[in-house]
Design a protein around this motif. Structure first.
Motif: not given
Length: 244
Positions: A89-103
């Motif tokens: 679960d990446a929701s904490a990263l999203i909340g901190a302003g992280f942006e999705r990169g390559w998979a």
């Protein structure tokens, strides 16, 4: 159903091996090249040649994440990376302003299935010419230092055409697993079999150091090349990035 569960369990185990190899590589670079590795609750941070990276947490504690971000700011980092399992679960990263990169696609192969014949165009180990040709890239120059410091585990391969460096690769052996990293052939020299030659050479050197399995991450386009060398896709990862 039991057979399907067994296959899924085997696949998860292989993915965990891929994650372990990636973490071991990042950790070795940090420890040998003046970086730092630390844990904060469920989070493992690696501050190395590529900056600060969060490595495959099962869960992300928001408070620990914020402490890592503040530490990065204090060190004047401009970018933080986070590597996650596909299911995390990446929701904490999203909340901190992280942006999705390559998979990244994880791929794995038995080294016994890879052609490890030597190619005269490829040399494994650091040569004086490598230092001269790679010195314009500070990160690569530091990796050559790692290859000097731990040649039984970390090693470099360069491929040359008419004496000119045309590509390179690194590998890191962790137990019976070899992670292959940053395999690249410069554009003017592609479509000559040099990538396969590099792969064969690092796989052969890894087998000499006790590895039985090779793992790597790649893009969907790169996967086509590795499938031809007996690699199979075993899973995916997530990457996330924060510019600070």
């Amino acid at each position: 159903m039991d057979e399907q569960d067994d296959r899924q369990g085997d696949q998860r185990n292989i993915v965990s091996v891929c994650e372990r190899a990636q973490t071991a590589w990042f950790t070795a670079r940090a420890e040998h090249l003046g970086g730092e590795v630390w844990t904060d609750g469920p989070l493992t941070w690696v501050d190395g040649p590529d900056g600060l990276n969060l490595m495959f947490p099962e869960q992300i504690d928001s408070d620990a994440l914020q402490r890592g971000i503040e530490r990065a700011r204090s060190a004047e980092h401009e970018l933080i990376g986070a590597w996650l399992s596909h299911e995390t679960d990446a929701s904490a990263l999203i909340g901190a302003g992280f942006e999705r990169g390559w998979a990244p696609w994880w791929m794995s192969a038995s080294i016994d299935d890879i052609d490890t014949a030597e190619d005269p165009r490829v040399h494994v180990g650091v040569h004086p010419d490598d230092r001269s040709d790679e010195k314009s890239h500070e990160r690569y120059d530091k990796l050559l230092q790692l290859a000097d410091a731990a040649p039984d585990r970390a090693f470099y391969a360069g491929v040359r055409v008419d004496g000119v460096l045309a590509g390179h690769a690194w590998a890191y052996v962790d137990g019976d697993v070899a992670g292959i990293f940053d395999l690249d052939v410069w554009p003017p020299f592609r479509r000559r079999g040099l990538g396969a030659a590099l792969l064969h050479s690092v796989a052969g050197a890894a087998r000499e150091r006790g590895a039985r399995t090779a793992v790597l991450s790649t893009s969907p386009q790169g996967a086509i090349v590795y499938r031809a060398q007996h690699f199979n896709r075993v899973g995916m990862a997530q990457t996330w990035w924060l510019h600070i």
